[in-house]
Design a protein around this motif. Structure first.
Motif, PDB file in Angstrom:
ATOM      1  N   TYR A  37      53.441 143.706  46.776  1.00 45.70           N
ATOM      2  CA  TYR A  37      53.829 142.965  47.970  1.00 45.70           C
ATOM      3  C   TYR A  37      54.065 143.936  49.124  1.00 45.70           C
ATOM      4  O   TYR A  37      54.516 145.060  48.925  1.00 45.70           O
ATOM      5  N   ARG A  38      53.775 143.462  50.313  1.00 46.50           N
ATOM      6  CA  ARG A  38      54.110 144.203  51.538  1.00 46.50           C
ATOM      7  C   ARG A  38      55.374 143.568  52.107  1.00 46.50           C
ATOM      8  O   ARG A  38      55.389 142.367  52.420  1.00 46.50           O
ATOM      9  N   ILE A  39      56.428 144.359  52.217  1.00 45.05           N
ATOM     10  CA  ILE A  39      57.709 143.842  52.684  1.00 45.05           C
ATOM     11  C   ILE A  39      58.235 144.704  53.825  1.00 45.05           C
ATOM     12  O   ILE A  39      57.731 145.815  54.066  1.00 45.05           O
ATOM     13  N   LYS A  40      59.242 144.192  54.514  1.00 48.20           N
ATOM     14  CA  LYS A  40      59.930 144.977  55.533  1.00 48.20           C
ATOM     15  C   LYS A  40      61.287 145.348  54.974  1.00 48.20           C
ATOM     16  O   LYS A  40      62.128 144.473  54.709  1.00 48.20           O
ATOM     17  N   LEU A  41      61.479 146.629  54.758  1.00 46.01           N
ATOM     18  CA  LEU A  41      62.680 147.141  54.121  1.00 46.01           C
ATOM     19  C   LEU A  41      63.421 148.018  55.110  1.00 46.01           C
ATOM     20  O   LEU A  41      62.922 149.077  55.502  1.00 46.01           O
ATOM     21  N   ALA A  42      64.592 147.560  55.560  1.00 47.61           N
ATOM     22  CA  ALA A  42      65.415 148.320  56.511  1.00 47.61           C
ATOM     23  C   ALA A  42      64.624 148.717  57.745  1.00 47.61           C
ATOM     24  O   ALA A  42      64.677 149.854  58.213  1.00 47.61           O
ATOM     25  N   GLY A  43      63.833 147.758  58.254  1.00 51.30           N
ATOM     26  CA  GLY A  43      63.103 147.988  59.506  1.00 51.30           C
ATOM     27  C   GLY A  43      61.761 148.638  59.352  1.00 51.30           C
ATOM     28  O   GLY A  43      61.057 148.815  60.349  1.00 51.30           O
ATOM     29  N   GLN A  44      61.350 149.007  58.125  1.00 53.39           N
ATOM     30  CA  GLN A  44      60.067 149.648  57.914  1.00 53.39           C
ATOM     31  C   GLN A  44      59.262 148.885  56.866  1.00 53.39           C
ATOM     32  O   GLN A  44      59.811 148.390  55.888  1.00 53.39           O
ATOM     33  N   PHE A  45      57.936 148.801  57.091  1.00 54.32           N
ATOM     34  CA  PHE A  45      57.063 148.146  56.127  1.00 54.32           C
ATOM     35  C   PHE A  45      56.749 149.107  54.979  1.00 54.32           C
ATOM     36  O   PHE A  45      56.515 150.300  55.199  1.00 54.32           O
ATOM     37  N   CYS A  46      56.752 148.566  53.777  1.00 60.08           N
ATOM     38  CA  CYS A  46      56.415 149.374  52.613  1.00 60.08           C
ATOM     39  C   CYS A  46      55.889 148.447  51.518  1.00 60.08           C
ATOM     40  O   CYS A  46      55.858 147.219  51.675  1.00 60.08           O
ATOM     41  N   LEU A  47      55.468 149.034  50.418  1.00 61.09           N
ATOM     42  CA  LEU A  47      54.940 148.282  49.289  1.00 61.09           C
ATOM     43  C   LEU A  47      55.950 148.255  48.153  1.00 61.09           C
ATOM     44  O   LEU A  47      56.606 149.253  47.867  1.00 61.09           O
ATOM     45  N   ILE A  48      56.038 147.107  47.508  1.00 58.28           N
ATOM     46  CA  ILE A  48      56.883 146.973  46.330  1.00 58.28           C
ATOM     47  C   ILE A  48      56.031 146.394  45.203  1.00 58.28           C
ATOM     48  O   ILE A  48      55.231 145.481  45.419  1.00 58.28           O
ATOM     49  N   THR A  49      56.154 146.961  44.019  1.00 58.11           N
ATOM     50  CA  THR A  49      55.346 146.544  42.872  1.00 58.11           C
ATOM     51  C   THR A  49      56.251 145.960  41.793  1.00 58.11           C
ATOM     52  O   THR A  49      57.211 146.600  41.369  1.00 58.11           O
ATOM     53  N   VAL A  50      55.922 144.750  41.361  1.00 57.13           N
ATOM     54  CA  VAL A  50      56.642 144.089  40.276  1.00 57.13           C
ATOM     55  C   VAL A  50      55.698 144.023  39.078  1.00 57.13           C
ATOM     56  O   VAL A  50      54.604 143.466  39.176  1.00 57.13           O
ATOM     57  N   THR A  51      56.101 144.600  37.967  1.00 56.42           N
ATOM     58  CA  THR A  51      55.249 144.714  36.784  1.00 56.42           C
ATOM     59  C   THR A  51      55.907 144.031  35.592  1.00 56.42           C
ATOM     60  O   THR A  51      57.048 144.345  35.248  1.00 56.42           O
ATOM     61  N   TRP A  52      55.171 143.118  34.976  1.00 60.37           N
ATOM     62  CA  TRP A  52      55.584 142.508  33.712  1.00 60.37           C
ATOM     63  C   TRP A  52      54.704 143.083  32.613  1.00 60.37           C
ATOM     64  O   TRP A  52      53.486 143.099  32.744  1.00 60.37           O
ATOM     65  N   SER A  62      59.516 145.740  35.266  1.00 64.32           N
ATOM     66  CA  SER A  62      59.763 146.965  36.017  1.00 64.32           C
ATOM     67  C   SER A  62      59.524 146.699  37.495  1.00 64.32           C
ATOM     68  O   SER A  62      58.634 145.927  37.861  1.00 64.32           O
ATOM     69  N   VAL A  63      60.354 147.316  38.340  1.00 62.80           N
ATOM     70  CA  VAL A  63      60.229 147.154  39.790  1.00 62.80           C
ATOM     71  C   VAL A  63      60.199 148.530  40.426  1.00 62.80           C
ATOM     72  O   VAL A  63      60.999 149.409  40.073  1.00 62.80           O
ATOM     73  N   SER A  64      59.278 148.753  41.351  1.00 55.90           N
ATOM     74  CA  SER A  64      59.208 150.026  42.059  1.00 55.90           C
ATOM     75  C   SER A  64      58.966 149.775  43.532  1.00 55.90           C
ATOM     76  O   SER A  64      58.363 148.779  43.919  1.00 55.90           O
ATOM     77  N   VAL A  65      59.454 150.700  44.349  1.00 58.40           N
ATOM     78  CA  VAL A  65      59.297 150.614  45.798  1.00 58.40           C
ATOM     79  C   VAL A  65      58.651 151.897  46.282  1.00 58.40           C
ATOM     80  O   VAL A  65      59.047 152.993  45.878  1.00 58.40           O
ATOM     81  N   GLN A  66      57.643 151.744  47.123  1.00 58.15           N
ATOM     82  CA  GLN A  66      57.010 152.911  47.744  1.00 58.15           C
ATOM     83  C   GLN A  66      57.737 153.218  49.037  1.00 58.15           C
ATOM     84  O   GLN A  66      57.764 152.415  49.964  1.00 58.15           O
ATOM     85  N   GLY A  67      58.364 154.379  49.088  1.00 62.49           N
ATOM     86  CA  GLY A  67      59.116 154.769  50.267  1.00 62.49           C
ATOM     87  C   GLY A  67      58.221 155.184  51.421  1.00 62.49           C
ATOM     88  O   GLY A  67      56.998 155.255  51.299  1.00 62.49           O
ATOM     89  N   PRO A  68      58.809 155.473  52.579  1.00 58.57           N
ATOM     90  CA  PRO A  68      58.037 155.869  53.761  1.00 58.57           C
ATOM     91  C   PRO A  68      57.200 157.118  53.542  1.00 58.57           C
ATOM     92  O   PRO A  68      56.167 157.301  54.187  1.00 58.57           O
ATOM     93  N   ASP A  69      57.635 157.994  52.622  1.00 52.09           N
ATOM     94  CA  ASP A  69      56.877 159.222  52.356  1.00 52.09           C
ATOM     95  C   ASP A  69      55.775 159.007  51.338  1.00 52.09           C
ATOM     96  O   ASP A  69      55.056 159.931  50.987  1.00 52.09           O
ATOM     97  N   GLY A  70      55.619 157.758  50.855  1.00 54.14           N
ATOM     98  CA  GLY A  70      54.556 157.454  49.898  1.00 54.14           C
ATOM     99  C   GLY A  70      54.966 157.595  48.452  1.00 54.14           C
ATOM    100  O   GLY A  70      54.221 157.232  47.555  1.00 54.14           O
ATOM    101  N   ASP A  71      56.164 158.154  48.192  1.00 52.51           N
ATOM    102  CA  ASP A  71      56.623 158.299  46.819  1.00 52.51           C
ATOM    103  C   ASP A  71      57.061 156.958  46.259  1.00 52.51           C
ATOM    104  O   ASP A  71      57.481 156.066  46.993  1.00 52.51           O
ATOM    105  N   VAL A  96      66.308 154.345  48.271  1.00 50.79           N
ATOM    106  CA  VAL A  96      65.018 154.584  48.903  1.00 50.79           C
ATOM    107  C   VAL A  96      65.270 155.061  50.326  1.00 50.79           C
ATOM    108  O   VAL A  96      65.813 154.320  51.144  1.00 50.79           O
ATOM    109  N   ASP A  97      64.909 156.309  50.598  1.00 50.66           N
ATOM    110  CA  ASP A  97      65.064 156.875  51.941  1.00 50.66           C
ATOM    111  C   ASP A  97      66.502 156.725  52.447  1.00 50.66           C
ATOM    112  O   ASP A  97      66.752 156.364  53.594  1.00 50.66           O
ATOM    113  N   GLY A  98      67.443 156.973  51.560  1.00 44.97           N
ATOM    114  CA  GLY A  98      68.842 156.929  51.945  1.00 44.97           C
ATOM    115  C   GLY A  98      69.454 155.546  51.985  1.00 44.97           C
ATOM    116  O   GLY A  98      70.650 155.412  52.303  1.00 44.97           O
ATOM    117  N   ARG A  99      68.704 154.519  51.666  1.00 49.56           N
ATOM    118  CA  ARG A  99      69.226 153.149  51.702  1.00 49.56           C
ATOM    119  C   ARG A  99      69.285 152.580  50.283  1.00 49.56           C
ATOM    120  O   ARG A  99      68.398 152.824  49.469  1.00 49.56           O
TER     121      ARG A  99
END
Length: 322
Positions: A37-52, A62-71, A96-99
């Motif tokens: 999913y593409r979401i807006k997280l604390a004012g910035q767009f990023c990707l979040i992956t939900v895995t079953w 499992s849930v993961s978030v791609q931070g602004p640095d791509g990690d 994630v990025d201090g949040r």
């Protein structure tokens, strides 16, 4: 077409940055459903992956978030163990990025109906700075009450889905091609047993792809047309279908075929309707342009002008079990 399939290790204790390779997914018989999913997280767009994930022994989320640095910053791994007591509801947090990002779930009454992903009576909520940035499941009121957070002003956008399914001849899934659409049943079936020397044994495998029970694509002489693409209509939407079953025909051991369903603007597609199965489209000899399929879908900015919804792509990894 041999892309790397990055899958969180849902059930192992290894570092979360280690991704399973296609071979290890196949050997474990692990069904995997990954939604990005593409979401807006604390004012910035990023990707979040939900895995079953599901195999013979365990079932997990499992849930993961791609931070602004791509990690990727992984949060919880929720294991559903039917013979042990496990927390069917709970929450976890990570940074994630201090949040602080929280994951809140309730699977007490979740109905799976034998599937890897629950069908109803559950919720999984991802929250950040008093906003629910992503909410899955049908118990939305309970989720907002539990989290005490407001809905995000920016709705999340489903940009891709990757599924690993196993079977002998027929493989089925359900998918929405746009946010406001309905679920469609997709099935892939090969009517012959496939081996590396199929042509010499007299086999002439035929591949059929059906949507909502209606024949959409029929590929004869599959040993010569193991890669290709075709445009079809699904309702009012055009969908470009790509297939690559080279490893089914010419590989050894447990191998997967790849099917990609890519919605395209209805105004730009010239496709044969699936409502006329008596005249199925012939397969194309064009090779699959999948070399860039691992690109960032959130940055494409591509929209379906006909529906006003985001472009979505389904990657279907089909593992053939003899």
């Amino acid at each position: 077409m041999h892309d790397s399939i990055g899958i969180p290790a849902c059930f192992s204790s290894s570092d979360h940055r280690q991704a399973d390779k296609p071979a290890s997914v196949g050997k474990s018989g692990q069904s995997v459903y990954m939604s990005v999913y593409r979401i807006k997280l604390a004012g910035q767009f990023c990707l979040i992956t939900v895995t079953w994930c599901r195999n013979l022994l365990l079932h997990g989320l499992s849930v993961s978030v791609q931070g602004p640095d791509g990690d990727e910053h992984y949060s919880c791994k929720v294991e559903l163990k039917p013979w042990y007591f496990w927390r069917k509801q709970g929450s976890k947090h990570f940074i994630v990025d201090g949040r602080t990002v929280g994951v809140v779930w309730d699977l007490k009454t979740a109905k799976f109906n034998g599937e890897t992903e629950p069908r109803s009576d559950y919720y999984v909520a991802i929250v950040c700075e008093n906003e629910v940035v992503l909410l899955l499941g049908d118990q939305k009121k309970d989720a907002y009450k539990k989290t005490g957070c407001r809905p995000s002003l920016i709705e999340p956008m489903l940009v891709s889905r990757r599924e690993h399914i196993f079977g002998k001849r027929k493989f089925s899934t359900r998918v929405k091609f746009n946010d406001k659409g309905i679920f469609h049943d997709i099935s892939v079936e090969c009517n012959n047993n496939i081996s590396s020397n199929s042509s010499s044994d007299g086999f002439d495998p035929v591949l059929e792809i059906r949507v909502d029970g209606k024949l959409a694509i029929r590929i004869k002489h599959l040993q010569w047309k193991f890669r290709g693409n075709e445009s079809i209509n699904v309702g009012k939407n055009g969908v470009e279908v790509f297939w690559d079953v080279h490893d089914w025909l010419f590989g050894s051991g447990l191998r997967h075929g790849l099917f990609v369903f890519n919605p395209i603007p209805s105004s730009s597609v010239s496709a044969s309707s699936i409502s006329a199965p008596s005249s199925p489209p012939s397969s194309s000899s064009k090779s699959m342009p999948l070399s860039n399929q691992e690109g960032n879908p959130a940055s494409s900015g591509d929209f379906d002008n006909a529906t006003g919804s985001s472009r979505f792509c389904l990657f279907l990894y089909v593992w053939k079990v003899e």
